[in-house]
Scaffold this active site. Structure first.
Site, PDB file in Angstrom:
ATOM      1  N   SER A 111       0.841  -1.204   0.000  1.00 16.28           N
ATOM      2  CA  SER A 111       0.000   0.000   0.000  1.00 16.28           C
ATOM      3  C   SER A 111       0.877   1.256   0.000  1.00 16.28           C
ATOM      4  CB  SER A 111      -0.965  -0.049   1.179  1.00 16.28           C
ATOM      5  OG  SER A 111      -1.981   0.921   1.048  1.00 16.28           O
ATOM      6  N   ASN A 135      -0.324  -4.465  -3.524  1.00 14.80           N
ATOM      7  CA  ASN A 135      -1.474  -3.568  -3.443  1.00 14.80           C
ATOM      8  C   ASN A 135      -1.040  -2.113  -3.593  1.00 14.80           C
ATOM      9  OD1 ASN A 135      -1.925  -6.070  -1.531  1.00 14.80           O
ATOM     10  ND2 ASN A 135      -3.928  -5.508  -2.377  1.00 14.80           N
ATOM     11  N   HIS A 256      -7.490  -5.936  -0.131  1.00 10.62           N
ATOM     12  CA  HIS A 256      -6.307  -5.099   0.073  1.00 10.62           C
ATOM     13  C   HIS A 256      -5.234  -5.748   0.937  1.00 10.62           C
ATOM     14  CE1 HIS A 256      -4.235  -1.308  -0.259  1.00 10.62           C
ATOM     15  NE2 HIS A 256      -4.120  -1.206   1.054  1.00 10.62           N
TER      16      HIS A 256
END
Length: 281
Positions: A111, A135, A256
């Site tokens: 992320s 992700n 996610h």
């Protein structure tokens, strides 16, 4: 280095706190393993802490030196100043490598950690043997960009939102429910100021290094879940198509937090990446 300092973890699980060391500059990290080759450095996402890499630490500590780091303002790492952008977080990673005397590493980020990793391989490619974005975000569509900027603006007024991310990040299967409980605990423990600085940088950083992938010559893995609404398969595939030695892997049925909800699949792809010297067929 404290080899073996990390407790044993089962796939999908993680303790509430792992033993930390600190660099002279106040960056907290945990490490394990004595393997040869480039150390594996892991950077978590916004709102998380290094424990989010529990299944990967357990999987790879017997084959290489694994170093998981708390992002600024998360876990026990000192925060960056208010107004810091994604380039400042990339510079922070460079300082960490300097303080740890790490000349060349395999770098994986999730992320926002993926966004930092993409910036690192653009700014100091000679120090990155290979890069993996789990992700990761690449040039958000306008609606998604507006939504994430609105969430960033609301943080100081409303505090850390826990329910929104959990709804976006997880399904209702058993593995997701277990990982959701861990993730909620990490979100509840995060420092609100550190979270606000990081999330604001994350919200505005998706295009900063977006066009640098054609210059990245090391092996580059782009991995996400098929159901991730913000770090979409299309983003992973777009970045992979741009990188000379890039490839995408999509984990079906996950969102996610794939490294927690599908650790065996993620670890399999990371194992492939760790030995990659050229683009897989």
């Amino acid at each position: 280095m404290q080899a073996g300092a990390l407790m044993e973890l089962k796939a999908g699980e993680g303790p509430s706190a792992l033993p930390r060391l600190k660099t002279p500059g106040g960056i907290a990290y945990a490490e394990a393993g004595l393997g040869e080759g480039a150390p594996l450095v892991l950077i978590h996402g916004v709102g998380m802490r290094l424990e989010a890499w529990g299944p990967q630490i357990a999987a790879f500590k017997d084959r290489c030196r694994v170093i998981a780091v708390d992002m600024p303002g998360h876990g026990e790492s000192a925060a960056l100043a208010e107004g810091s952008g994604i380039a400042d977080f990339v510079a922070w990673l460079g300082r960490f490598l300097d303080e740890m005397k790490l000349e060349r590493v395999s770098l994986a980020g999730h992320s926002m950690g993926a966004m930092i990793s993409g910036g690192a391989v653009a700014r100091f490619p000679e120090r990155i043997a290979r890069v993996a974005l789990l992700n990761g975000v690449h040039r958000r569509p306008e609606a998604a960009k507006a939504a994430v900027l609105a969430r960033a603006a609301a943080i100081r007024a409303t505090g850390v939102d826990k329910d929104g991310p959990l709804k976006r990040w997880f399904g209702e299967d058993a593995a997701s429910l277990q990982a959701r409980a861990l993730t909620r605990g990490w979100l509840e423990a995060v420092d609100p100021e550190g979270y606000a600085v990081a999330y604001t940088a994350f919200a505005g950083g998706d295009a900063v290094y977006a066009e640098t992938w054609p210059t990245v010559t090391c092996p580059a893995l782009f991995l996400t879940g098929s159901g991730d609404p913000n770090s979409t398969p299309e983003m992973a595939q777009a970045m992979a198509a741009m990188a000379p030695k890039g490839w995408a892997r999509i984990i079906e049925g996950h969102r996610h937090m794939v490294n927690l909800t599908a650790p065996e699949a993620v670890n399999g792809f990371l194992a492939e990446w760790l030995v990659a010297e050229e683009k897989p067929a």
